[in-house]
Scaffold this motif. Structure first.
Motif, short mmCIF file in Angstrom:
data_model
loop_
_atom_site.label_atom_id
_atom_site.label_comp_id
_atom_site.label_asym_id
_atom_site.label_seq_id
_atom_site.Cartn_x
_atom_site.Cartn_y
_atom_site.Cartn_z
N ILE A 56 0.88 -1.06 -0.15
CA ILE A 56 0.16 -0.05 -0.15
C ILE A 56 0.86 1.48 0.10
O ILE A 56 0.76 2.10 -0.94
CB ILE A 56 -1.13 0.05 1.25
CG1 ILE A 56 -2.11 -1.05 1.07
CG2 ILE A 56 -1.53 1.38 1.60
CD1 ILE A 56 -2.97 -1.22 2.58
N LEU A 57 1.82 1.25 1.03
CA LEU A 57 2.53 2.44 0.75
C LEU A 57 3.46 2.71 -0.29
O LEU A 57 3.53 3.88 -0.73
CB LEU A 57 3.79 2.30 2.11
CG LEU A 57 4.39 3.47 2.67
CD1 LEU A 57 3.28 4.51 3.24
CD2 LEU A 57 5.52 3.39 3.57
N ASN A 58 4.09 1.51 -0.93
CA ASN A 58 4.32 1.78 -2.23
C ASN A 58 3.71 2.48 -3.34
O ASN A 58 3.90 3.43 -4.13
CB ASN A 58 5.25 0.32 -2.75
CG ASN A 58 6.43 0.19 -2.12
OD1 ASN A 58 7.26 1.23 -1.66
ND2 ASN A 58 6.87 -0.99 -1.90
N ALA A 59 2.40 1.75 -3.55
CA ALA A 59 1.63 2.35 -4.40
C ALA A 59 0.99 3.60 -4.00
O ALA A 59 0.93 4.43 -4.96
CB ALA A 59 0.27 1.39 -4.43
N ALA A 60 0.90 4.03 -3.00
CA ALA A 60 0.68 5.58 -2.38
C ALA A 60 1.61 6.25 -2.76
O ALA A 60 1.47 7.63 -3.14
CB ALA A 60 0.29 5.39 -0.91
N LYS A 61 2.73 6.13 -2.60
CA LYS A 61 4.03 6.72 -2.86
C LYS A 61 4.14 7.35 -4.20
O LYS A 61 3.99 8.29 -4.83
CB LYS A 61 5.33 6.06 -2.67
CG LYS A 61 6.35 6.93 -2.85
CD LYS A 61 7.84 6.25 -2.23
CE LYS A 61 8.28 5.04 -3.02
NZ LYS A 61 9.55 4.30 -2.60
N SER A 62 3.74 6.16 -5.33
CA SER A 62 3.83 6.56 -6.45
C SER A 62 2.72 7.27 -7.13
O SER A 62 2.78 8.33 -8.00
CB SER A 62 3.63 4.84 -7.11
OG SER A 62 3.16 5.05 -8.60
N ILE A 63 1.39 7.09 -6.56
CA ILE A 63 0.41 7.99 -6.95
C ILE A 63 0.50 9.35 -6.45
O ILE A 63 0.22 10.43 -6.85
CB ILE A 63 -1.07 7.18 -6.46
CG1 ILE A 63 -1.14 5.59 -7.10
CG2 ILE A 63 -2.20 8.10 -6.98
CD1 ILE A 63 -1.11 5.71 -8.76
N PHE A 64 0.55 9.57 -5.00
CA PHE A 64 0.86 10.81 -4.35
C PHE A 64 1.82 11.52 -5.15
O PHE A 64 1.52 12.83 -5.48
CB PHE A 64 0.99 10.75 -2.99
CG PHE A 64 -0.12 10.35 -2.20
CD1 PHE A 64 -1.11 11.19 -2.22
CD2 PHE A 64 -0.18 9.25 -1.16
CE1 PHE A 64 -2.51 10.89 -1.55
CE2 PHE A 64 -1.24 9.23 -0.44
CZ PHE A 64 -2.58 10.15 -0.56
N GLN A 65 3.04 11.18 -5.31
CA GLN A 65 4.03 11.82 -5.90
C GLN A 65 3.77 12.31 -7.49
O GLN A 65 4.28 13.39 -7.88
CB GLN A 65 5.28 11.01 -5.95
CG GLN A 65 5.81 10.69 -4.60
CD GLN A 65 7.25 10.17 -4.26
OE1 GLN A 65 7.90 9.91 -5.25
NE2 GLN A 65 7.82 10.05 -3.31
#
Lengths: 203, 203
Positions: free
Chosen positions: A13-22
DNA sequence: ACTTTTGTCAACCAAACGGTTAAATTGTTT
DNA sequence: AAACAATTTAACCGTTTGGTTGACAAAAGT
């Protein structure tokens, strides 16, 4: 058999969130999009991180802690000014070439929510330029450097290192280059920026 | 009695939209918020501009046409390079002090939608650095300037002029200054930036 | 005076959003 | 294998969003 740290649901989740948020920022990002990127159910995001805001803060802090120590390390080292400038610009530009969304992400979200930086400033790793400031003032007083405020010099160093990544699409168009040529320009800046700055400040 | 150009409903909407879009971006802005800012009914926004996207494009083009000609004018004038740099940095920094949200707005929205710049490039006022590039190459060949690519120099000029506005909140915290002191630093940059650059490129 | 066009508004709509729930599944303990 | 806790899922919910509608008023044209 404990699951590898990067394949737990929480880390996915954190990796996916990083990708999308950034890429899209806090407002532009959608929880469903993050869930899809991670390949898991949307409810899981709330199960592990409660809310969009908290998930965002987790991503933001992780990103900030990736950039800040680098800045700190060089600025407060015992190197001479010129060495600091060479070291910093080369390392920072190299790092940002690998993580091109990072600086813009930090800057944008701090502009959207300036109060948030207060929370970060209390943390140990928040950058300071005290040592750098003393060095610059000293060398200017000695007449070894052209008169310049340490703050202005620091702003210039950061501007020359980071701005080409932030304004990439605008600059690409104005100077009329394609992607490959622009990447080549960025590559050259690993040394070009330090040369430029050192020429500017030496007597 | 024709209504003054700035008080027509259409102009009021555009002004309100400019204010909201530049502060919050395309995604962050709300049509209702723009209507409230303009003090008129939300349906009017669609009556005059059809959709959020088209209203946004109207605001964006207006903003772009405010910045681009300034850039063009200096870059393609007959002034010498040093004069160009002095003139550009002083004028641009002065202008952006008065419109601090403008550069970040342009850059952010171009990052969000890089294809949009293609539409703009066809317009007459799109900046080009051809004349500037020739001048720099010439002076470098003559040995009057330190060897530097015109593209790199151009990026540096823009970076030093604009970055302090884009990263304002981050920089304010790192160099530990309050609002007044930071504004003072920006004021000093009107001349400081040109001095810095000219020192960097002269032999 | 009356008809048509232009401008304005409150109420409304469907879609998208962040977030919740209750049931089902999986894993762990005894 | 029974009991319990942790994880995962589909369906759902209330709110907010950009956008529309139809009634109404103000100009403009005749």
């Amino acid at each position: 058999m404990v699951k590898s740290k990067d394949t737990t649901t929480e880390a996915q989740i954190l990796n996916a969130a990083k990708s999308i948020f950034q890429r899209k920022g806090m407002i532009g990002a959608r929880m469903q999009e993050i869930a899809d990127e991670a390949g898991i159910n949307k409810a899981m995001l709330h199960y592990y991180y409660r809310s969009k805001q908290l998930l965002f803060e987790a991503v933001f802090k992780k990103a900030f802690l990736l950039l800040a120590p680098q800045l700190n390390e060089v600025m407060n080292s015992d190197d001479k000014i010129c060495e600091k400038i060479k070291g910093f610009t080369h390392n920072y530009i190299s790092f940002v070439i690998k993580h091109p969304y990072l600086p813009n992400f930090i800057i944008q979200e701090l502009n959207r929510n300036p109060e948030f930086i207060q929370k970060l400033m209390t943390e140990k790793h928040f950058p300071s330029i005290d040592k750098f400031r003393n060095q610059v003032n000293e060398k200017v007083a000695e007449g070894i450097l052209r008169p310049i405020k340490a703050e202005q010099l620091f702003i210039n160093i950061l501007a020359l290192s980071i701005f080409p990544f932030i304004a990439k699409h605008l600059l690409k168009s104005i100077i009329n280059t394609n992607e490959t040529e622009y990447k080549q320009l960025l590559e050259e800046r690993k040394t070009e920026v330090a040369d430029f700055i050192i020429n500017a400040i030496k007597i």
